[in-house]
Design an enzyme around this catalytic site. Structure first.
Site, PDB file in Angstrom:
ATOM      1  N   GLN A  28     -21.089  -2.848 -19.038  1.00 57.91           N
ATOM      2  CA  GLN A  28     -22.219  -3.047 -18.137  1.00 57.91           C
ATOM      3  C   GLN A  28     -22.946  -1.726 -17.987  1.00 57.91           C
ATOM      4  O   GLN A  28     -22.312  -0.692 -17.821  1.00 57.91           O
ATOM      5  CB  GLN A  28     -21.658  -3.530 -16.810  1.00 57.91           C
ATOM      6  CG  GLN A  28     -22.082  -2.772 -15.589  1.00 57.91           C
ATOM      7  CD  GLN A  28     -23.021  -3.595 -14.736  1.00 57.91           C
ATOM      8  OE1 GLN A  28     -22.965  -4.809 -14.722  1.00 57.91           O
ATOM      9  NE2 GLN A  28     -23.896  -2.934 -14.038  1.00 57.91           N
ATOM     10  N   GLY A  68     -15.552   2.011 -15.346  1.00 61.43           N
ATOM     11  CA  GLY A  68     -15.527   3.471 -15.334  1.00 61.43           C
ATOM     12  C   GLY A  68     -15.326   3.998 -13.928  1.00 61.43           C
ATOM     13  O   GLY A  68     -14.935   3.294 -13.015  1.00 61.43           O
ATOM     14  N   ARG A  69     -15.609   5.256 -13.804  1.00 55.27           N
ATOM     15  CA  ARG A  69     -15.506   5.938 -12.520  1.00 55.27           C
ATOM     16  C   ARG A  69     -16.581   5.408 -11.566  1.00 55.27           C
ATOM     17  O   ARG A  69     -17.729   5.241 -11.942  1.00 55.27           O
ATOM     18  CB  ARG A  69     -15.755   7.420 -12.793  1.00 55.27           C
ATOM     19  CG  ARG A  69     -15.252   8.351 -11.771  1.00 55.27           C
ATOM     20  CD  ARG A  69     -15.747   9.757 -12.101  1.00 55.27           C
ATOM     21  NE  ARG A  69     -15.791  10.518 -10.871  1.00 55.27           N
ATOM     22  CZ  ARG A  69     -14.712  11.090 -10.336  1.00 55.27           C
ATOM     23  NH1 ARG A  69     -13.560  11.011 -10.949  1.00 55.27           N
ATOM     24  NH2 ARG A  69     -14.812  11.735  -9.202  1.00 55.27           N
ATOM     25  N   ASP A  70     -16.199   5.089 -10.344  1.00 60.75           N
ATOM     26  CA  ASP A  70     -17.136   4.634  -9.307  1.00 60.75           C
ATOM     27  C   ASP A  70     -18.044   3.505  -9.794  1.00 60.75           C
ATOM     28  O   ASP A  70     -19.243   3.503  -9.554  1.00 60.75           O
ATOM     29  CB  ASP A  70     -17.987   5.814  -8.819  1.00 60.75           C
ATOM     30  CG  ASP A  70     -18.627   5.519  -7.465  1.00 60.75           C
ATOM     31  OD1 ASP A  70     -18.108   4.641  -6.745  1.00 60.75           O
ATOM     32  OD2 ASP A  70     -19.649   6.148  -7.140  1.00 60.75           O
ATOM     33  N   HIS A  71     -17.452   2.529 -10.450  1.00 60.38           N
ATOM     34  CA  HIS A  71     -18.193   1.387 -10.977  1.00 60.38           C
ATOM     35  C   HIS A  71     -18.931   0.669  -9.842  1.00 60.38           C
ATOM     36  O   HIS A  71     -18.334   0.329  -8.828  1.00 60.38           O
ATOM     37  CB  HIS A  71     -17.225   0.425 -11.670  1.00 60.38           C
ATOM     38  CG  HIS A  71     -17.901  -0.700 -12.391  1.00 60.38           C
ATOM     39  ND1 HIS A  71     -18.089  -0.705 -13.753  1.00 60.38           N
ATOM     40  CD2 HIS A  71     -18.457  -1.835 -11.946  1.00 60.38           C
ATOM     41  CE1 HIS A  71     -18.719  -1.802 -14.117  1.00 60.38           C
ATOM     42  NE2 HIS A  71     -18.959  -2.519 -13.031  1.00 60.38           N
ATOM     43  N   ALA A  72     -20.232   0.429 -10.043  1.00 62.55           N
ATOM     44  CA  ALA A  72     -21.074  -0.291  -9.059  1.00 62.55           C
ATOM     45  C   ALA A  72     -21.074   0.364  -7.686  1.00 62.55           C
ATOM     46  O   ALA A  72     -21.366  -0.268  -6.688  1.00 62.55           O
ATOM     47  CB  ALA A  72     -20.654  -1.744  -8.935  1.00 62.55           C
ATOM     48  N   ARG A  75     -26.776   0.358 -16.576  1.00 56.50           N
ATOM     49  CA  ARG A  75     -28.143   0.379 -16.048  1.00 56.50           C
ATOM     50  C   ARG A  75     -28.773   1.726 -16.347  1.00 56.50           C
ATOM     51  O   ARG A  75     -29.537   2.255 -15.587  1.00 56.50           O
ATOM     52  CB  ARG A  75     -28.155   0.062 -14.554  1.00 56.50           C
ATOM     53  CG  ARG A  75     -26.999   0.685 -13.787  1.00 56.50           C
ATOM     54  CD  ARG A  75     -26.891   0.165 -12.362  1.00 56.50           C
ATOM     55  NE  ARG A  75     -25.628   0.567 -11.771  1.00 56.50           N
ATOM     56  CZ  ARG A  75     -25.491   1.346 -10.705  1.00 56.50           C
ATOM     57  NH1 ARG A  75     -26.546   1.808 -10.086  1.00 56.50           N
ATOM     58  NH2 ARG A  75     -24.305   1.651 -10.245  1.00 56.50           N
ATOM     59  N   ASN A  76     -28.375   2.312 -17.481  1.00 54.71           N
ATOM     60  CA  ASN A  76     -28.844   3.634 -17.828  1.00 54.71           C
ATOM     61  C   ASN A  76     -29.004   3.779 -19.344  1.00 54.71           C
ATOM     62  O   ASN A  76     -28.466   2.984 -20.097  1.00 54.71           O
ATOM     63  CB  ASN A  76     -27.828   4.662 -17.336  1.00 54.71           C
ATOM     64  CG  ASN A  76     -28.509   5.909 -16.836  1.00 54.71           C
ATOM     65  OD1 ASN A  76     -29.603   6.262 -17.288  1.00 54.71           O
ATOM     66  ND2 ASN A  76     -27.875   6.591 -15.908  1.00 54.71           N
TER      67      ASN A  76
END
Ligand code: ZN
Lengths: 75, 381
Positions: B190, B284-288, B192-193
């Site tokens: 997923q 990943g780290r700090d997902h969402a 957004r970047n």
């Protein structure tokens, strides 16, 4: 948003209950019920895993393939 | 075979052309409700099965169950409410009626109003986001919801306006595609970047263990300063064309409005990708996440609470370039001091895009950078 308790009771042999109680000590499970719920969900999910059936008809599938070909995803 | 849909059955709530025509002929007989973009996107996701097993907007029973147990009333895992809000003073329909949902002035769906109910915004926010702090963008949106929720099944009639049609595949379409390609295990990514080299290694590390990689950018409402959707898609096109194994990579988009609910949203992200046919999801780290509301690995931990989710998280720490290792690594496989770690900050990247200073090859592929630079205004204003 009524938060009714939707639980029921299931009987399990006492020795099993004690074994579980010992086993969950120091884990994240706060009760035998929590543990049993967890295990049953896991078991049921893995049984369902084995019965993957096709979710759409051949006709639907052919239509989808047409679009996938048009987009270049399929040859 | 690809993964089973969540809840066992892929939902299709699209009216046939014939029925749509019949409804259109009698459209004046239905009550009318104009809906916002976020609701319209939800209608689309209900209709095409992205939200399987949901068939409509949640009733009070469903919402209560999701908020208190993270499950639908039938015990299927579900963590994020899917609700339709309306101002009770302004609406002109009642429970039991069938109404038409309009988006942008066009009929989008038919809805059966099972229930109109009030709800506690604070309880909703606290349960989903773990906070009532209105500085949290998700909490803010919940606090801005109208006073009444409309629960009931929807059937889609129209189409959502979509500038990226060729990048859009429904869950049914990805399922057929994955099956035709012979993929059984598929990992979803997923995003957004635009992709940094670190992201690329993250995806490729995960892809090493499965049959297929599904890159699934989230398209939709973003905030000022974010990359435009088009930039994200075009950079991935270039990246895949140049550096990804074509036979095991697929990219299509997900239309969705981020909630920033951290761990609970990670489960929701997994459920949507399960419906697309995936078996794994990269977390990943700090997902969402957003701000400091969640621990960096909360979104990885929460998966342990769902033994019946039917999706395996592939948990990773951040990837970066290490000057001692001389490689792209992550903290699990590199012990070197932080001073040797080198990753591109968002601020630095923005500056380079402005000045044209080319990033190091271990930060960003030159093809990606060139695509970004080819846009006059790559960022949302
Ligand atoms: Zn190192």
């Amino acid at each position: 948003m009524a938060e009714e308790r939707k639980h029921t009771t299931v009987s399990i042999p006492l020795p099993l209950y004690r074994k579980i109680k010992e086993r969950i000590e120091g884990t994240g499970f706060t009760s035998v019920s929590d543990y049993v719920t967890y295990v049953l969900r896991e078991v049921l999910a893995s049984l369902e895993e084995d019965q993957k059936e096709e979710v759409f008809s051949e006709e639907e599938e052919e239509k989808v393939k047409e679009r996938l070909r048009a987009l270049g995803y399929l040859d | 075979m690809v993964n089973r849909p969540h809840g066992g059955r892929l939902i299709n709530r699209t009216l046939s052309q014939k029925t749509t025509q019949r409804v259109m002929d009698e459209i004046k007989e239905y009550g009318r409700m104009d809906i916002k973009e976020v609701n319209a996107v939800d209608v689309g996701s209900i209709a095409d099965g992205t939200y399987s097993p949901l068939t409509g907007f949640m009733t009070s029973d469903e919402l209560g169950s999701v908020l208190s147990k993270m499950r639908l009333p039938d015990d299927v895992p579900w963590t994020i409410p899917v609700v339709l809000d309306v101002n009770r003073e302004l609406m002109d329909f009642d429970e039991g009626e069938t109404i038409i949902l309009y988006y942008n002035g066009e009929p989008l769906a038919r809805m059966h109003v099972d229930e109109l109910f009030s709800f506690d915004r604070k309880e909703y926010a606290r349960s989903v986001f773990g906070t009532n702090d209105e500085a949290h963008p998700g909490v803010k949106r919940v606090m801005e919801l109208e006073n009444t929720l409309v629960g009931g099944e929807v059937e889609m009639m129209g189409e959502l306006p979509n500038p990226y049609k060729d990048y859009t595949l429904t869950p049914m379409e990805t399922r057929v595609l994955f099956k035709e390609r012979g993929w059984k295990t598929i990992v979803a990514f997923q995003t957004r970047n635009v992709s940094h080299v670190g992201h690329e290694f993250l995806q490729k590390t995960a892809a090493t263990f499965v049959d297929g990689l599904f890159i699934n950018p989230v398209i939709g409402k973003k905030k000022a300063g974010d990359f435009k959707d088009e930039v994200i898609l075009k950079t991935y096109d270039e990246l895949i064309r140049n550096y990804y194994p074509k036979a095991m990579t697929h990219m299509s988009i997900l239309r969705y409005e981020m909630k920033y609910a951290g761990p609970k949203e990670a489960i929701h992200h997994a459920i949507m990708r399960k419906n697309f046919g995936c078996t794994h999801i990269i977390i990943g780290r700090d997902h969402a996440g957003v701000g400091n509301y969640y621990g960096p690995f909360d979104a990885q931990e929460i998966f342990k609470e769902f033994p019946d989710l039917g999706m395996e998280p592939m948990a990773f720490q951040a990837f970066y370039y290490c000057h001692r290792c001389g490689n792209i690594v992550n903290s699990k496989i590199c012990d070197h001091d932080r001073q040797f770690h080198d990753s591109l900050s968002g601020t630095k990247m923005r500056e380079m895009i402005r000045t044209g200073e080319v990033p190091e090859p271990y930060h960003m592929r030159k093809e990606v950078f060139e695509v970004i630079r080819s846009f006059d205004k790559p960022f949302l204003e």
